[in-house]
Write an enzyme that holds these catalytic residues in place. Structure first.
Site, PDB file in Angstrom:
ATOM      1  N   GLY A  53      23.544  46.298  90.182  1.00 31.50           N
ATOM      2  CA  GLY A  53      23.424  46.431  88.738  1.00 31.50           C
ATOM      3  C   GLY A  53      22.420  45.385  88.255  1.00 31.50           C
ATOM      4  O   GLY A  53      22.542  44.194  88.598  1.00 31.50           O
ATOM      5  N   ARG A  89      15.574  43.372  96.341  1.00 30.75           N
ATOM      6  CA  ARG A  89      15.603  44.714  95.742  1.00 30.75           C
ATOM      7  C   ARG A  89      14.442  44.818  94.750  1.00 30.75           C
ATOM      8  O   ARG A  89      14.288  43.956  93.886  1.00 30.75           O
ATOM      9  CB  ARG A  89      16.949  44.990  95.033  1.00 30.75           C
ATOM     10  N   GLN A 202      28.537  55.023  92.844  1.00 31.13           N
ATOM     11  CA  GLN A 202      28.931  53.928  91.938  1.00 31.13           C
ATOM     12  C   GLN A 202      29.825  54.426  90.803  1.00 31.13           C
ATOM     13  O   GLN A 202      30.636  53.681  90.282  1.00 31.13           O
ATOM     14  CB  GLN A 202      27.687  53.251  91.341  1.00 31.13           C
ATOM     15  N   ASP A 243      17.583  49.903  84.804  1.00 38.46           N
ATOM     16  CA  ASP A 243      17.162  48.819  85.698  1.00 38.46           C
ATOM     17  C   ASP A 243      15.832  48.223  85.282  1.00 38.46           C
ATOM     18  O   ASP A 243      15.495  47.103  85.669  1.00 38.46           O
ATOM     19  CB  ASP A 243      17.077  49.334  87.140  1.00 38.46           C
ATOM     20  N   LYS A 254      19.238  54.600  87.791  1.00 41.11           N
ATOM     21  CA  LYS A 254      19.754  55.221  89.016  1.00 41.11           C
ATOM     22  C   LYS A 254      19.316  56.672  89.155  1.00 41.11           C
ATOM     23  O   LYS A 254      19.306  57.416  88.177  1.00 41.11           O
ATOM     24  CB  LYS A 254      21.276  55.103  89.011  1.00 41.11           C
TER      25      LYS A 254
HETATM   26  O1  MRU Z   1      21.651  50.515  92.780  1.00 42.20           O
HETATM   27  P1  MRU Z   1      22.482  49.861  91.714  1.00 42.20           P
HETATM   28  O2  MRU Z   1      23.948  50.110  91.871  1.00 42.20           O
HETATM   29  O3  MRU Z   1      22.118  48.398  91.555  1.00 42.20           O
HETATM   30  O4  MRU Z   1      22.028  50.591  90.393  1.00 42.20           O
HETATM   31  C1  MRU Z   1      22.609  50.239  89.165  1.00 42.20           C
HETATM   32  C2  MRU Z   1      22.162  51.097  88.059  1.00 42.20           C
HETATM   33  O5  MRU Z   1      21.335  51.969  88.179  1.00 42.20           O
HETATM   34  C3  MRU Z   1      22.704  50.778  86.712  1.00 42.20           C
HETATM   35  O6  MRU Z   1      22.849  51.926  85.938  1.00 42.20           O
HETATM   36  C4  MRU Z   1      21.701  49.824  86.046  1.00 42.20           C
HETATM   37  O7  MRU Z   1      21.511  48.683  86.832  1.00 42.20           O
HETATM   38  C5  MRU Z   1      22.126  49.422  84.726  1.00 42.20           C
HETATM   39  S1  MRU Z   1      23.332  48.191  84.906  1.00 42.20           S
HETATM   40  C6  MRU Z   1      23.982  47.617  83.542  1.00 42.20           C
END
Ligand code: MRU
Length: 363
Positions: A53, A89, A202, A243, A254
């Site tokens: 996240g 990442r 998730q 993100d 995502k």
């Molecule tokens: O791959 P992840 O689990 O890190 O992706 C998270 C997301 O896409 C969330 O929707 C995004 O980080 C917004 S978090 C408040």
């Protein structure tokens, strides 16, 4: 937020000064808290998604720099920490924002005070994240309140969300979930459709768990169900996280978010993005081409994790032996599909984002 009545953040320092995180790989079936003690621990935790996240990745990185400063406060060590953590990442911009913030500050501090200053700034960034998300919740609440007012008394506002943009993805409150938690606190009936969000699930594993533990009405749906529900008037509003969002309002989130935005547009369902300002990338002009999209391993697609009949968390293969898989982890939703961005300063049309943050937009 609460887990069975006890308040938690997703990252904290314990009484002995050790950084602790919830290891999200084991949720929803096991709540495991793990210490992060070295730069390598922090890098592993971010890369392998013990924490994930965008906001939480950023907050974790700040503590990673602090731990690195405690081990070796030299300039070389600071740069090394920045590089190691930045390589974990590529998509969530909060990581770079947090690392730049820490390095910019620490370079002005004498090495013998760097660890102390770094831990203090990491703690204040975590607190700022909580306040940003609380403010997003207050502004998003007004959207939900308005929808509720137009519905027959007592009918729930039906919110669809994708991935986990809840408190587990931040330090607390979450981004997309904050308006939901605020609405529940305000006594507005809300029902959440949770996209499972393959491949890492998730939604199924984290958002469902959060909402369940906090007592928010919800149902899990497969990723392909959202369009159908929207066509049949069963979704009042979509709220997702992000993100990285460009100054022009293109939203990277995502994988699968874009498809939900298309379905929302086609069916006249408002599509909102909860956007903390550290998630805005003021440097990118063309979101579709310039944002690096993380490609993750194919086994996330060919395999799934769950609980077996004996209660153990196991991974099983769902695709035939030898299947190769493509696994882009994020996509970009063009600004034209976005109804509004819910920032800590208020709700804004994507084209007006820069005017909401004039001091940053100049950069
Ligand atoms: O791959 P992840 O689990 O890190 O992706 C998270 C997301 O896409 C969330 O929707 C995004 O980080 C917004 S978090 C408040």
């Amino acid at each position: 937020m609460n887990i069975d009545g006890t308040h938690y953040r997703s990252i904290w320092r314990d009484a002995g000064g050790i950084v602790q995180v919830i290891d999200q790989r084991w949720l929803p079936h096991e709540l495991r808290v793990v210490p992060l003690k070295s730069l390598q621990d922090f890098a592993d935790a971010i890369r392998d998604m013990w924490v994930r996240g965008a906001p939480l990745i950023g907050a974790t990185a700040t503590y990673g720099i602090a731990v690195q400063m405690a081990a070796d406060p030299s300039d070389e060590s600071l740069d090394h920490g920045w590089d190691v953590l930045h390589d974990t990442r590529p998509t969530a911009i909060n990581l770079r924002w947090a690392l730049d913030e820490m390095r910019g500050l620490l370079r002005q501090i004498a090495p013998d005070r760097r660890a102390e200053v770094a831990f203090a700034r990491a703690a204040s960034i975590a607190d700022e994240d909580v306040e940003i998300n609380r403010a997003i919740g207050r502004h998003g609440l007004e959207i939900i309140r308005e929808i509720a007012a137009a519905k027959p008394e007592g009918e729930p506002v039906r919110v669809l969300t994708h991935c986990n943009a809840g408190w587990l993805a931040t330090v607390d409150w979450g981004t997309a979930t904050s308006p939901i938690y605020h609405a529940v606190e305000a006594g507005i009936p809300v029902h959440v459709y949770v996209d499972e969000t393959r491949p890492r699930n998730q939604g199924a594993q984290l958002t469902s768990w959060e909402l369940n533990r906090h007592g928010v009405s919800h149902e899990l749906i497969v990723d392909n169900a959202g369009g159908h529900l929207m066509q049949h008037g069963e979704v009042d509003v979509v709220i997702v996280g992000t993100d990285r969002t460009t100054a022009q309002g293109d939203v990277c989130n995502k994988i699968g978010t874009y498809l939900k935005a298309l379905a929302a547009k086609a069916n006249g369902v408002p599509f909102y993005v909860a956007l903390p300002s550290p998630t805005i990338d003021w440097t990118v002009r063309d979101g579709l081409r310039e944002i690096p999209i993380e490609e993750r391993g194919g086994t996330e697609v060919t395999h799934v994790q769950g609980r077996d009949a004996d209660g153990r968390t196991v991974t099983i293969q769902v695709a035939p032996d030898g299947t190769t898989a493509r696994n882009p982890a994020f996509d970009v939703t063009p600004a034209a599909l976005v109804t509004g961005l819910i920032t800590e300063r208020g709700v804004v049309a994507p084209s007006e984002l820069s005017s909401m943050f004039p001091e940053r937009a100049k950069i």
